[in-house]
Scaffold this motif. Sequence first.
Motif, mmCIF file in Angstrom:
data_model
loop_
_atom_site.group_PDB
_atom_site.id
_atom_site.type_symbol
_atom_site.label_atom_id
_atom_site.label_comp_id
_atom_site.label_asym_id
_atom_site.label_seq_id
_atom_site.Cartn_x
_atom_site.Cartn_y
_atom_site.Cartn_z
ATOM 1 N N LEU A 49 1.152 -1.112 -0.288
ATOM 2 C CA LEU A 49 0.208 -0.273 -0.234
ATOM 3 C C LEU A 49 1.136 1.605 0.247
ATOM 4 O O LEU A 49 0.678 2.116 -0.407
ATOM 5 C CB LEU A 49 -0.825 0.057 0.733
ATOM 6 N N ILE A 50 1.580 1.101 0.871
ATOM 7 C CA ILE A 50 2.874 2.263 0.939
ATOM 8 C C ILE A 50 3.379 2.754 -0.512
ATOM 9 O O ILE A 50 3.754 3.356 -0.610
ATOM 10 C CB ILE A 50 3.664 2.578 1.980
ATOM 11 N N ALA A 51 4.197 1.691 -0.975
ATOM 12 C CA ALA A 51 4.727 1.722 -2.284
ATOM 13 C C ALA A 51 3.401 2.457 -3.484
ATOM 14 O O ALA A 51 4.205 3.067 -4.594
ATOM 15 C CB ALA A 51 5.225 0.363 -2.468
ATOM 16 N N THR A 52 2.463 1.871 -3.433
ATOM 17 C CA THR A 52 1.881 2.315 -4.472
ATOM 18 C C THR A 52 1.403 3.311 -4.264
ATOM 19 O O THR A 52 1.200 4.546 -5.082
ATOM 20 C CB THR A 52 0.260 1.154 -4.797
ATOM 21 N N LYS A 53 1.073 4.042 -2.627
ATOM 22 C CA LYS A 53 0.904 5.618 -2.540
ATOM 23 C C LYS A 53 1.871 6.443 -2.785
ATOM 24 O O LYS A 53 1.475 7.766 -3.595
ATOM 25 C CB LYS A 53 0.424 5.742 -1.378
ATOM 26 N N SER A 54 3.091 5.959 -2.769
ATOM 27 C CA SER A 54 4.410 6.894 -2.397
ATOM 28 C C SER A 54 4.759 6.682 -4.597
ATOM 29 O O SER A 54 5.003 7.531 -4.867
ATOM 30 C CB SER A 54 5.431 5.912 -2.295
ATOM 31 N N LEU A 55 4.898 6.018 -5.661
ATOM 32 C CA LEU A 55 4.484 5.824 -6.463
ATOM 33 C C LEU A 55 3.626 6.617 -7.338
ATOM 34 O O LEU A 55 3.717 7.513 -7.874
ATOM 35 C CB LEU A 55 4.315 5.156 -7.389
ATOM 36 N N MET A 56 2.484 7.340 -6.375
ATOM 37 C CA MET A 56 1.178 7.549 -7.448
ATOM 38 C C MET A 56 1.835 9.211 -7.373
ATOM 39 O O MET A 56 1.185 9.941 -7.602
ATOM 40 C CB MET A 56 -0.307 7.254 -6.375
ATOM 41 N N LEU A 57 2.212 9.351 -5.804
ATOM 42 C CA LEU A 57 2.548 11.343 -5.187
ATOM 43 C C LEU A 57 3.576 11.259 -6.093
ATOM 44 O O LEU A 57 3.918 12.457 -5.967
ATOM 45 C CB LEU A 57 2.745 11.056 -3.885
ATOM 46 N N ALA A 58 4.488 10.439 -6.067
ATOM 47 C CA ALA A 58 6.206 10.688 -7.031
ATOM 48 C C ALA A 58 5.473 11.398 -8.213
ATOM 49 O O ALA A 58 6.648 11.722 -9.567
ATOM 50 C CB ALA A 58 6.664 9.605 -7.809
ATOM 51 N N ALA A 59 3.934 11.021 -9.066
ATOM 52 C CA ALA A 59 4.003 11.693 -10.604
ATOM 53 C C ALA A 59 3.615 12.918 -10.574
ATOM 54 O O ALA A 59 3.367 13.378 -11.432
ATOM 55 C CB ALA A 59 2.521 11.131 -10.565
ATOM 56 N N GLY A 60 3.511 13.629 -9.162
ATOM 57 C CA GLY A 60 4.478 15.367 -9.244
ATOM 58 C C GLY A 60 3.182 16.469 -8.484
ATOM 59 O O GLY A 60 3.192 17.214 -8.002
ATOM 60 N N ARG A 61 1.745 15.301 -7.427
ATOM 61 C CA ARG A 61 0.920 15.934 -6.575
ATOM 62 C C ARG A 61 1.754 16.296 -5.525
ATOM 63 O O ARG A 61 1.590 17.704 -5.540
ATOM 64 C CB ARG A 61 -0.175 15.495 -6.306
ATOM 65 N N GLN A 62 2.759 15.788 -4.553
ATOM 66 C CA GLN A 62 2.780 16.319 -3.769
ATOM 67 C C GLN A 62 4.374 17.372 -3.719
ATOM 68 O O GLN A 62 3.872 18.698 -3.235
ATOM 69 C CB GLN A 62 4.549 15.459 -3.337
ATOM 70 N N GLU A 63 4.663 17.654 -4.822
ATOM 71 C CA GLU A 63 5.863 18.588 -5.596
ATOM 72 C C GLU A 63 4.644 20.198 -5.803
ATOM 73 O O GLU A 63 4.843 21.174 -5.434
ATOM 74 C CB GLU A 63 7.053 18.490 -6.442
ATOM 75 N N GLY A 64 3.401 19.637 -7.108
ATOM 76 C CA GLY A 64 3.020 20.518 -7.293
ATOM 77 C C GLY A 64 2.043 20.712 -6.137
ATOM 78 O O GLY A 64 1.475 22.715 -6.173
ATOM 79 N N ALA A 65 1.550 20.376 -5.600
ATOM 80 C CA ALA A 65 0.744 20.834 -4.021
ATOM 81 C C ALA A 65 1.423 22.032 -3.436
ATOM 82 O O ALA A 65 1.170 23.146 -2.930
ATOM 83 C CB ALA A 65 -0.096 20.228 -3.245
ATOM 84 N N MET A 66 2.772 21.402 -3.188
ATOM 85 C CA MET A 66 3.540 22.306 -2.001
ATOM 86 C C MET A 66 3.860 23.323 -2.769
ATOM 87 O O MET A 66 4.045 25.013 -2.088
ATOM 88 C CB MET A 66 4.963 22.212 -1.683
ATOM 89 N N ALA A 67 4.562 24.013 -3.814
ATOM 90 C CA ALA A 67 5.003 24.728 -5.051
ATOM 91 C C ALA A 67 3.404 25.381 -5.335
ATOM 92 O O ALA A 67 3.213 27.220 -4.604
ATOM 93 C CB ALA A 67 5.081 24.619 -6.335
ATOM 94 N N ALA A 68 2.598 24.886 -4.887
ATOM 95 C CA ALA A 68 0.827 26.007 -5.094
ATOM 96 C C ALA A 68 0.569 26.524 -3.784
ATOM 97 O O ALA A 68 0.675 27.815 -3.638
ATOM 98 C CB ALA A 68 -0.450 25.295 -5.689
ATOM 99 N N HIS A 69 0.833 26.143 -2.778
ATOM 100 C CA HIS A 69 1.077 26.224 -1.358
ATOM 101 C C HIS A 69 1.768 27.670 -0.995
ATOM 102 O O HIS A 69 1.222 28.267 -0.639
ATOM 103 C CB HIS A 69 0.950 25.559 -0.834
#
Length: 229
Positions: free
Chosen positions: A172-192
């Motif tokens: 589960l962690i690997a799957t979620k981490s791979l999904m996050l690695a597609a860009g949401r984490q960095e994109g959301a932080m930059a937008a914030h």
Amino acid sequence: MNNALFVAVRDALNKARKDDSVAAVILSGEGRAFCAGLDLAAVGEEGSGQFPGMFAALNSFDKPLIGAVNGLGVGVGMTMLAYCDLVVMAQDAKLRTPFPQLGLAPEAGSSYTFPARLGWQNAAYVLMSGRWFSAQECLDMGLIWKVTSADSVMPEAQQVALELAANPIPSLIATKSLMLAAGRQEGAMAAHKKENDAYAVLMGGPANAEAFLAFKEKRAPNFSNIEGL
């Protein structure tokens, strides 16, 4: 939402993230509301910088996060749902982001997460209109996953949490981490960070001041007499 709740949600997510026995987390509310948004009476209180910590915990949480929307959600009560992997919503619940009515701009990275999740036009309408959206509308836009009766919101959320938790947690962690690695984490932080810059200009400005005064006086804001609006 106030500083105490920002800290509580942050700490709960961080604790669950580090607990090897936790496979999934459900985020919900009690009573008539899922989350009534920022406590405007607490704006400017000491230690008001606790929101970024909760935002960071939501944005980086690497296990399944399930939203169980039991009632109305306002502001962050809507924007936080973009960080949930699955959202179950009561059919009589409703959501809104009243940023325009407060003379403000999107927050919690929603200027990135909403276009990514809802599509540009739906995101523009949600963030620029500030009106209420029904559970069916939220489903049609892709913000939520399933609509159910009010009594079934938590049972449905628990059922899917158990379904996911039956799988190995490292998977589960690997799957979620791979999904996050597609860009949401960095994109959301930059937008914030860019949203914070916008807030530095808008917060306390003429429109925002009128909106907050109207809130305290329990009346609708009147922007018609403010030059340039």
